[in-house]
Design an enzyme around this catalytic site. Structure first.
Site, PDB file in Angstrom:
ATOM      1  CB  SER A  13      24.432 -13.028 -61.708  1.00  0.00           C
ATOM      2  OG  SER A  13      23.080 -13.776 -61.933  1.00  0.00           O
ATOM      3  CG  HIS A  22      11.681 -20.582 -65.270  1.00  0.00           C
ATOM      4  ND1 HIS A  22      11.585 -19.725 -66.309  1.00  0.00           N
ATOM      5  CD2 HIS A  22      10.366 -20.641 -64.521  1.00  0.00           C
ATOM      6  CE1 HIS A  22      10.264 -19.184 -66.113  1.00  0.00           C
ATOM      7  NE2 HIS A  22       9.583 -19.705 -65.183  1.00  0.00           N
ATOM      8  CB  VAL A  61       8.272 -23.023 -72.848  1.00  0.00           C
ATOM      9  CG1 VAL A  61       8.873 -21.957 -72.214  1.00  0.00           C
ATOM     10  CG2 VAL A  61       8.241 -22.656 -74.460  1.00  0.00           C
TER      11      VAL A  61
END
Ligand code: GAR
Length: 202
Positions: A7, A103, A138
């Protein structure tokens, strides 16, 4: 780069086609055959390459294949739009300041897997999403754009994830615009230096 639903990839395509930012999405890379993102690329007429992590023995080997694909496509920026693999320092080094990730948390809170679940478990009343540059750690690179959403008492994982995703679709194009502008500034500064170097001295 997308791994599943896609999306964010579609939101970015639609934004770019509306010139916000004025960019061309020249290639989608997916790592999961038959994922929705791949279908969306077909519908939106965006070239799509499958680079399946299962066919690469290490993160580095996967990243080498990604670097090869992006280099062949002559991309300026790479966007991890729902890429669910940790990338190695190799990919980061190949695209310094040119690798953007989205994120689903207000970083630096809730890095890593299932950020929405982590937010619910922590009982926060404010959640959100972050678009950031990728570095070797990360979910830790420089933040470009964030958006916050409330967490309601009756929220479950799906309702909160949907509210966060609506904001992701808004901020990812903004972050790409920002990263692209920086790239242009850097290129202009580099070109300026080059011109100065060939100025006659006397
Ligand atoms: C997005 O919510 C994105 O933030 C998340 O995966 C989802 C992908 O959705 N990414 C991560 O959690 C990466 N750490 P999409 O495929 O519909 O864009």
């Amino acid at each position: 780069m997308a791994s599943g639903e896609g999306s964010n990839f579609e939101a970015l395509i639609l934004a770019c086609r509306a010139d916000q930012p004025p960019a061309d999405v020249v290639l989608l890379v997916v790592n999961n055959p038959g994922c929705r993102a791949q279908e969306r690329a077909g519908r939106l007429a965006v070239p799509c390459r499958l680079i399946d992590h299962r066919r690469h023995p290490s993160r580095e080997a996967l990243d080498d294949a990604l670097i090869e694909a992006f280099t062949a496509a002559a991309v300026d920026l790479v966007v991890m739009a729902g890429w669910m693999r940790i990338v190695s320092p190799r990919l980061v080094a190949a695209f310094p300041g040119r690798l953007v990730n989205i994120h689903p948390s207000l970083l630096p809170s809730f890095r890593g897997l299932d950020a929405v679940g982590q937010a619910l478990a922590a009982g926060v009343t404010l959640a959100g999403c972050t678009a950031h540059l990728v570095n070797e750690e990360v979910d830790a690179g420089e933040i470009l754009v964030q958006a916050a959403v409330p967490v309601h008492a009756h929220d479950d994982h799906a309702s909160l994830a949907t509210r966060i995703q609506r904001q992701e679709h808004r901020i990812l194009p903004l972050a790409v615009a920002l990263a692209a502008q920086r790239l242009r500034d850097r290129t202009a500064a580099g070109a300026g230096r080059g011109t100065a170097a060939v100025q006659p001295s006397g």
